[in-house]
Design an enzyme around this catalytic site. Structure first.
Site, short mmCIF file in Angstrom:
data_model
loop_
_atom_site.label_atom_id
_atom_site.label_comp_id
_atom_site.label_asym_id
_atom_site.label_seq_id
_atom_site.Cartn_x
_atom_site.Cartn_y
_atom_site.Cartn_z
N ASP A 1 -37.31 36.89 21.10
CA ASP A 1 -38.32 36.19 20.30
C ASP A 1 -38.97 35.03 21.02
O ASP A 1 -39.87 34.40 20.48
CB ASP A 1 -37.70 35.69 19.00
CG ASP A 1 -36.83 34.45 19.22
OD1 ASP A 1 -36.19 34.37 20.28
OD2 ASP A 1 -36.80 33.58 18.33
N ASP B 1 -31.43 39.20 22.83
CA ASP B 1 -31.32 37.75 23.01
C ASP B 1 -30.46 37.21 21.87
O ASP B 1 -30.22 37.90 20.88
CB ASP B 1 -32.73 37.14 22.98
CG ASP B 1 -32.70 35.63 23.17
OD1 ASP B 1 -31.90 35.17 24.01
OD2 ASP B 1 -33.43 34.94 22.47
N ASP C 1 -38.31 35.40 26.93
CA ASP C 1 -38.01 36.83 26.84
C ASP C 1 -39.20 37.70 27.25
O ASP C 1 -39.05 38.91 27.44
CB ASP C 1 -37.62 37.20 25.40
CG ASP C 1 -36.37 36.48 24.93
OD1 ASP C 1 -35.42 36.39 25.72
OD2 ASP C 1 -36.36 36.00 23.78
#
Length: 766
Positions: free
Chosen positions: A657, A458, A661
């Site tokens: 995080d 990410d 996700d």
């Protein structure tokens, strides 16, 4: 009458345990009676009553809830599914149970103390009976028949007292139909001892072929030495096993014992950590540890977080910054508001994760489990076969040879070495990883980590700092920049996203009056919606605008320019029309480039997948040398990407995080959460990097590689040891070399085999 009705439940002010007011451990202080669970707690209280005496009322319900989970659970290192609330032995393998969560104040385990006492008290007797057996016929102190009785008398306390725990476990293994190491030791020792007792009491029962040096051959020394060496092996093993909990003990040792509480009237006092509640105001002076997780409400100081995150440089903390319990305040004084206490703190979460990982089963363990299931029965059959083959075909005294070799086969075989091969490696490795800021959820994560060949990362909070800073705002016709910012901040009051924090902070800095948000809805990965002041608002990326049918052509050029500069751009729509743009920039972490270069050196394919705009994603990717980029992806898109790569045969790791996700983290072969991110992400991942540094992936991979090598070494040793030891004990080399393995040497080898496996696992600490 039920006597229980005459007692009241009190709290031990030192440890917080529930105790009866009938407890024999009590003391009076400040006109009040206090009751304790033990004399140790009473002694601590009397040393400093003010530290434990809490004059104002405390939240008993909360303390009770926290302490109810503190009862010690005992579990087996080889069979973590075995759990009970008192010490004992494992019904499956006979191994002594150990506390799931070690105590900082605990001394040596009761079993270790007991075994040491049995070993040292009977060791002189073992030496005497061995000397008599080896040299008695030369010294000629007694007639040989009399010597047999003397050896019997000396051996009785060794076998019946020192060896009693082994026979208990052996019998229990048969009752439970779970044959194990103690089955073999019990059978072998019993066979040697019972035969020798019969040979001493009824010598005429035996044919002349059993007579040697004027008496029927006896083997009291073999039984005695086997028990003494097994006790020695257990003492060494228990000492070595205690070192595997060093990591958890070091983590537990980080927590301070008390906190300085600021009362509502402005007075301050030191209170036990168990008396700190959410919302309490605490002072942390220079050189003191932060007692619990909280937020700074006064002061500025540098805080050393290295003990939890591995980050060597102290971090400056100001008003509004988060503090982690057990970190060290180095310079100024801080006042904090407690936000997480007890089992909710970061430190407690880390301890729980390490403990959970240490007790989990590695997939590689299935090999050992499968073998161990048939191992003991196979050894018993080989022992019986050895006895009869030697008795029928061996040289005289053939049946004596048969008995001794059969006992040697039983004693040398050690299923514990097989069973301990992987659990010991896992326990040491997870502790070592935790000290470096890498938390593995379970053994499978350690075993699988080294296999990954693709990693999806990410952007926000993973490659970037995750603490975006407000950049600028553009207003559409009919709106002012201040109004656009005020409406966006009002809407974002219900959001936990880092971008929302940046907008809210800017609005507060400008002292804008925010309105209440109603019907708030977070559309994970693309934006938020709600009603503010009677108007319908939507704030998010272009995917959200497409979803709700809002076009922002008039501001598209500004949006593209901002994204090209690396900013995240959010569009604000009011009642279906574009009101303006807000840009927030998120700096790239200084460690990200190094981390990605390390991953590429492992030939790992790196892919960026972010909910941010594609132009912004490309700007960050260019800086970091990432060629595969997916922008404006929703949680479902990340999940689909992981699934697609897995169907292509890739072993996929996902690093993220945020809440968005979580699905992909759970789906990936290995999910990697940033410790600086959300609890949802960490709960969905198999690995957590406490300090949120991608370089931790390289550390995790190295630990994974070394752990697997160590487990393979242990398994290989255990297999080779038993593959060579059992035939040797059976006398396979006798026709070629004339060598036979004494049961005493077999006992020494058996005792050292488990110790060797544990010692090899402990090498992972360095």
């Amino acid at each position: 009458m039920d006597m229980k009705n005459n007692t009241n439940t009190m709290k031990d002010p030192v440890c917080g345990m529930n105790v009866s007011d009938q407890s024999q451990h009590s003391a009076k202080h400040a006109g009040a009676m206090f009751y304790f669970c033990s004399n140790k707690c009473k002694g601590k209280f009397l040393e400093n009553p003010a530290l434990y005496h809490q004059p104002q009322p405390v939240n008993d319900d909360q303390i009770s809830a926290e302490l109810s989970a503190k009862g010690t659970i005992y579990t087996c290192p080889m069979h973590p599914e075995v759990r009970q609330d008192s010490p004992g032995v494992c019904p499956k393998c006979g191994m002594s149970l150990e506390p799931e969560l070690p105590s900082l104040e605990e001394d040596e385990s009761p079993e270790l103390i007991d075994f040491k006492r049995r070993f040292f008290w009977t060791l002189p007797l073992t030496v005497v009976v061995t000397v008599l057996a080896m040299l008695g016929h030369r010294l000629q102190w007694f007639e040989m028949a009399t010597q047999s009785w003397i050896e019997l008398i000396i051996s009785l306390p060794i076998v019946l007292w020192a060896g009693w725990p082994f026979f208990q476990r052996g019998v229990q293994s048969i009752i439970n139909r779970k044959p194990n190491m103690w089955t073999l030791i019990g059978l072998g020792t019993s066979a040697a001892f019972i035969y020798s007792v019969i040979a001493t009491a009824l010598p005429d029962f035996f044919p002349d072929s059993f007579i040697d040096m004027g008496r029927v051959s006896v083997y009291f020394e073999a039984a005695a030495v086997i028990i003494s060496l097994t006790l020695l092996g257990q003492v060494l093993e228990l000492k070595a096993r205690s070192q595997t909990s060093a990591a958890i003990k070091s983590l537990l040792g980080l927590a301070p014992k008390s906190a300085r509480k600021i009362n509502t009237d402005g007075t301050e006092q030191d209170v036990p950590l168990t008396h700190v509640h959410v919302g309490d105001t605490l002072r942390v002076r220079p050189g003191e540890k932060v007692p619990v997780d909280g937020v700074v409400i006064e002061g500025v100081s540098a805080v050393d977080e290295s003990m939890l995150t591995g980050e060597p440089v102290p971090v400056t903390k100001r008003v509004g910054d988060k503090l982690i319990g057990a970190t060290l305040n180095t310079s100024g004084t801080l006042v904090l508001r407690a936000e997480k206490v007890g089992t909710q703190t970061v430190l407690s979460s880390i301890v729980q994760m390490v403990m959970q990982a240490q007790r989990s089963r590695a997939p590689m363990q299935r090999i050992a489990d499968h073998v161990a299931g048939y191992f003991v029965i196979t050894v018993v059959l080989i022992s019986l076969l050895t006895f009869f083959v030697w008795g029928v075909f061996g040289p005289e005294p053939s049946w004596v040879y048969g008995l001794i070799n059969a006992v040697a086969v039983l004693i040398i075989a050690c299923p514990c070495a097989l069973g301990l091969a992987t659990p010991m490696s896992i326990m040491v490795a997870t502790g070592k990883a935790a000290s470096q800021g890498v938390l593995f959820r379970d053994a499978a994560a350690i075993e699988n980590f080294r296999k990954i060949d693709t990693i999806i990362v990410d952007k926000t909070g993973t490659l970037t700092e995750g603490k975006p800073r407000f950049d600028r705002v553009f207003a559409n016709q009919g709106y002012t920049e201040e109004e656009v910012l005020r409406l966006a901040a009002s809407l974002d009051q219900g959001s936990e996203h880092p971008l929302a924090d940046a907008i809210l902070q800017e609005a507060r800095d400008r002292k804008l009056r925010l309105e209440k948000v109603e019907s708030f809805d977070s559309i994970s990965g693309i934006g938020v919606k709600g009603i503010v002041g009677g108007r319908s608002l939507a704030l998010g990326n272009s995917a959200l605008m497409t979803q709700i049918g809002v076009s922002y052509e008039e501001l598209k050029l500004q949006a593209e320019n901002l994204r090209a500069e690396g900013a995240s751009v959010m569009v604000l729509a009011v009642d279906g029309n574009v009101a303006g743009l807000l840009a927030v920039s998120d700096p790239i972490k200084a460690s990200s480039l190094d981390a990605l270069n390390i991953l590429r050196s492992f030939n790992i394919r790196v892919i960026m997948a972010t909910g941010d705009g594609l132009v912004t994603a490309k700007f960050v990717a260019a800086k970091l040398g990432i060629s595969e980029i997916y922008g404006e992806v929703r949680p479902a898109d990340k999940l689909a990407l992981v699934d697609k790569l897995q169907r292509e045969g890739r072993i996929v790791a996902m690093a993220g995080d945020g809440i968005n996700d979580a699905p992909a983290l759970a789906k990936a072969n290995v999910g990697i959460a940033m410790g600086t991110g959300t609890d949802v992400a960490m709960n969905s991942a198999q690995v957590t990097l406490v300090k949120g540094d991608l370089r931790g992936i390289a550390q995790a991979r190295a630990i994974s590689e070394q752990t697997i090598i160590n487990m393979k070494q242990n398994l290989t040793f255990a297999f080779v040891y038993n593959s060579l030891g059992v035939p040797l004990a059976a006398g396979l080399l006798f026709p070629l070399t004339g060598w036979l393995l004494s049961p005493m040497i077999a006992a020494l080898a058996m005792s050292l085999s488990s110790v060797s496996v544990i010692a090899n696992a402990l090498r992972l600490k360095s």
